[in-house]
Scaffold this motif. Sequence first.
Motif, short mmCIF file in Angstrom:
data_model
loop_
_atom_site.label_atom_id
_atom_site.label_comp_id
_atom_site.label_asym_id
_atom_site.label_seq_id
_atom_site.Cartn_x
_atom_site.Cartn_y
_atom_site.Cartn_z
N ALA A 158 11.29 15.92 -6.29
CA ALA A 158 11.16 16.05 -7.66
C ALA A 158 12.36 16.86 -8.27
CB ALA A 158 10.16 17.10 -7.95
N ALA A 159 13.31 17.67 -7.46
CA ALA A 159 14.44 18.41 -8.04
C ALA A 159 15.55 17.41 -8.23
CB ALA A 159 14.65 19.37 -6.92
N SER A 160 15.65 16.31 -7.27
CA SER A 160 16.73 15.41 -7.20
C SER A 160 16.44 14.39 -8.63
CB SER A 160 16.84 14.33 -6.12
OG SER A 160 17.58 13.37 -6.14
N LEU A 161 15.20 13.99 -8.76
CA LEU A 161 14.59 13.33 -10.07
C LEU A 161 14.94 13.83 -11.15
CD1 LEU A 161 11.84 11.26 -8.55
CD2 LEU A 161 14.25 10.43 -8.73
N GLY A 193 1.03 -1.13 -0.01
CA GLY A 193 -0.03 0.01 0.02
C GLY A 193 0.73 1.25 -0.02
N GLN A 194 1.97 1.25 -0.11
CA GLN A 194 2.96 2.34 -0.12
C GLN A 194 2.92 3.25 -1.19
OE1 GLN A 194 6.75 0.69 -0.14
NE2 GLN A 194 7.48 0.92 -2.22
N VAL A 195 2.91 4.67 -1.19
CA VAL A 195 2.94 5.55 -2.22
C VAL A 195 4.24 6.30 -2.30
CG1 VAL A 195 1.79 7.58 -3.04
CG2 VAL A 195 0.44 5.83 -2.07
N LEU A 196 4.96 6.46 -3.20
CA LEU A 196 6.30 7.15 -3.18
C LEU A 196 5.99 8.64 -3.37
CD1 LEU A 196 8.19 4.89 -5.67
CD2 LEU A 196 8.34 4.76 -3.14
N LEU A 197 6.88 9.39 -3.03
CA LEU A 197 6.74 11.05 -2.62
C LEU A 197 7.76 11.37 -3.86
CD1 LEU A 197 6.61 11.62 1.03
CD2 LEU A 197 4.60 10.99 -0.51
N THR A 198 7.21 11.42 -5.04
CA THR A 198 8.07 11.85 -6.29
C THR A 198 7.80 13.27 -6.70
OG1 THR A 198 6.68 11.23 -8.05
CG2 THR A 198 8.14 9.75 -6.72
N GLY A 199 6.92 14.03 -6.27
CA GLY A 199 6.52 15.36 -6.87
C GLY A 199 5.57 15.41 -7.98
N SER A 200 5.47 14.38 -8.69
CA SER A 200 4.49 14.23 -9.71
C SER A 200 2.84 14.33 -9.33
CB SER A 200 4.37 13.02 -10.55
OG SER A 200 3.95 11.84 -9.73
N GLN A 201 2.30 14.79 -10.32
CA GLN A 201 0.82 15.15 -9.76
C GLN A 201 0.15 13.82 -9.46
OE1 GLN A 201 -1.57 17.08 -13.53
NE2 GLN A 201 -3.48 16.80 -12.08
N LYS A 202 0.60 12.79 -10.03
CA LYS A 202 -0.24 11.50 -9.55
C LYS A 202 0.34 11.16 -8.41
CE LYS A 202 -0.63 6.66 -11.22
NZ LYS A 202 -0.40 5.55 -12.13
N SER A 203 1.53 11.22 -8.04
CA SER A 203 2.18 11.05 -6.48
C SER A 203 1.31 11.86 -5.65
CB SER A 203 3.75 10.93 -6.64
OG SER A 203 4.15 11.02 -5.33
N ARG A 204 1.18 13.19 -5.98
CA ARG A 204 0.71 13.97 -4.99
C ARG A 204 -0.85 13.52 -4.99
NH1 ARG A 204 2.58 18.83 -3.42
NH2 ARG A 204 4.54 19.63 -4.05
N GLU A 205 -1.41 13.26 -5.80
CA GLU A 205 -2.90 13.04 -5.55
C GLU A 205 -2.95 11.92 -4.76
OE1 GLU A 205 -4.28 12.50 -9.55
OE2 GLU A 205 -4.43 14.67 -9.99
N LEU A 248 19.06 12.17 -14.28
CA LEU A 248 18.54 12.24 -15.75
C LEU A 248 17.96 10.86 -16.07
CD1 LEU A 248 17.83 14.12 -18.34
CD2 LEU A 248 20.22 13.30 -19.12
N ILE A 249 18.73 9.84 -16.11
CA ILE A 249 18.44 8.62 -16.82
C ILE A 249 17.11 8.02 -16.16
CG2 ILE A 249 19.76 7.02 -15.44
CD1 ILE A 249 20.53 5.34 -17.91
N TYR A 250 16.94 8.33 -14.80
CA TYR A 250 15.83 7.91 -14.15
C TYR A 250 14.75 8.84 -14.07
CZ TYR A 250 19.05 4.01 -12.88
OH TYR A 250 20.09 3.06 -13.12
N SER A 251 14.82 9.95 -14.44
CA SER A 251 13.80 10.97 -14.04
C SER A 251 12.23 10.45 -14.54
CB SER A 251 14.24 12.21 -14.91
OG SER A 251 13.27 13.18 -14.83
N GLN A 252 12.13 10.33 -15.85
CA GLN A 252 10.66 10.07 -16.31
C GLN A 252 10.25 8.44 -15.62
OE1 GLN A 252 9.05 12.02 -18.11
NE2 GLN A 252 7.13 10.83 -17.48
N GLU A 253 11.11 7.72 -15.41
CA GLU A 253 10.91 6.39 -14.76
C GLU A 253 10.42 6.52 -13.39
OE1 GLU A 253 12.88 2.00 -13.78
OE2 GLU A 253 13.73 3.42 -14.88
N ALA A 254 11.33 7.37 -12.61
CA ALA A 254 11.23 7.52 -11.20
C ALA A 254 9.93 8.49 -10.74
CB ALA A 254 12.49 7.92 -10.37
N THR A 255 9.54 9.27 -11.93
CA THR A 255 8.76 10.46 -11.34
C THR A 255 7.42 9.80 -11.61
OG1 THR A 255 10.35 12.28 -12.09
CG2 THR A 255 7.83 12.68 -12.21
N ASP A 256 7.19 8.78 -12.76
CA ASP A 256 6.12 8.30 -12.91
C ASP A 256 5.60 7.06 -11.94
OD1 ASP A 256 5.57 9.82 -14.88
OD2 ASP A 256 6.20 8.44 -16.70
#
Length: 581
Positions: A163-166, A85-97, A170-178
């Motif tokens: 979000a700033a770190s991700l 049931g974990q939710v990662l805090l990545t700064g993306s809109q989906k993560s924030r929701e 670079l290489i993990y930005s989209q994968e990690a943010t999503d």
Amino acid sequence: MTSTDTNLAAAALAIALVALLTTMGQLLQQYLATADGYRRCQKSVMGEYARKTRLQWRWSEFRFETLYTTPEIFLAGQGSPNRVGQVLLTGSQKSREKSLVPPSSMDNQEAVMLVGSSFNNQFEVPSGQRTHTETPRAPPGGTYRGEMTCWVPFLHWIHEKTAASLDNHLIYSQEATDATVLPPRNVRLPGIIFRERSWDFQPPDVVRPLAKTTLADIAVIARRMGMKWKDFRPSDGILRAEGHSQTITSTTVRSLGIVLQYSYTGQKQRLAMAEHNLRKRLVTGSILTEQEEIYIPDAGADRLGCGVLRADRDLGLPDLTVSTQAEIVTALGYLDRSGTSSAALARILQENPDFRFRVADIVALAIHPLRRPGSHLVQVPAPSDNMQGVTTSSVGRRAFRQCLEEYVVVRNGDVGIHTQQALDICYEIGTKYAAWDHTDDYSTQDEQWIVTRDPRYLDAVQERLDSLTTILNEWEQAHSFRYHNMLGIHIRIAMFADGGETNLQQNLATDYKADVDGYFRQLPKIVEEMKKAGFHNKQMIVDAWVMMMLRAMCWGACHFFVPGERVPIQYFGSQLPVYIG
């Protein structure tokens, strides 16, 4: 029945209904009043988490029980277990929701324009040619209220910093943010799970819902957010961190434990606006702003904040701790098994208690790279006080290349193939990228404080680092050569040479050229000591030492140590529960 009787009956009925409704309201109010803490779990207190607040009727006690939900904050990935049931805090809109922390939760921070000595709640509009001022407006979807539980803005800024770190990783930005459930491979990210709790178990001294974390996780998360631990004494119930407009303080609650209070002052934004106004000559004086801190989101980097070095397994080294000088003495005992280096440092510290051993080169020689291919980021927490060393600077890399050139020329090319290849690597990288060993004013200034570097340069350097590690590991497997022996002898013979870097005067005023010159002068002694250790091929010993040093130079080029206080080693990995109010 006359009209008068009808009116009287209607009036009596209305009065009876009002009395009934009043009685029912009073009764309902009494029952609702049994829901202790319900008003303290509303949106004005805990933001979007109030949506999960509910009442449960207990027939056996004929009352309502308040059930509320708060987050449990932790780190996931790279050895830290994932949770159901974990939710990662990545700064993306989906993560924030999914984490119930919308962007509007802290969006109304005031920008300030300084005019003379006055503070105005106005800001200058930078777009176009407008120079007038506008009054800030509240963001849509609600605003942050100062009386909220402090973990609401805390979660917001975790999102922002992650979000700033991700974005720079670079290489993990989209994968990690999503990602919102499982962190990508080789990335360690903050996350939460939702915990439903009963107000019945809330201690009387606590008036707000509390989030939960652990001592080890809050130590790492606070450092990632740019805070430094000024006081870290959990045994006394004292924790204090500050930095980048944020503070954490603590109090001890009976029957519960340590409760943290987080606050965001907004000073960083005010200083940024003041600096902008200073450049436009709207104010005079000096502005002291904090340097930007965006760390590599890696478990190894987090460990450095506790002074822990997870050694490269391919090099056959033990894990070490180097936070204090006493720990460095112990670490040198593991690296140099003769005990000579640790005894020498102990004598130096006895004569000069303020002496600080240079740790940067030990780190570069011992651990695997923390930076990932494709990433811009180079910042890692400094694991000790003195993080100077020849591997940290283009000056040291240039000195190494020059000394290696002289060594090859003096021997008329009679050197091993790997020594010649090491020199070619220095030429190749230095020709393409000035950051490698150019020592002009720009390069020196660029090394003052580094957040990111050109990923093409970093990839080129790290590719060489990995190939050098592979060669050294293959020699470990195929020959009697041991990297551990080579490193221990280098520390004992080169680092602790008379008049070298452990000399008090040299320690205070660094001269990396002199340090590297000293290393090469000690190379014949290093060869003789390696022969005593059972490895007799002189040319191969020189090759191995050169590759070891070049590998460390590459490591230093891919990382930048951010100074700051470390968490005491006894609390490394501690699962002691800590609450956030």
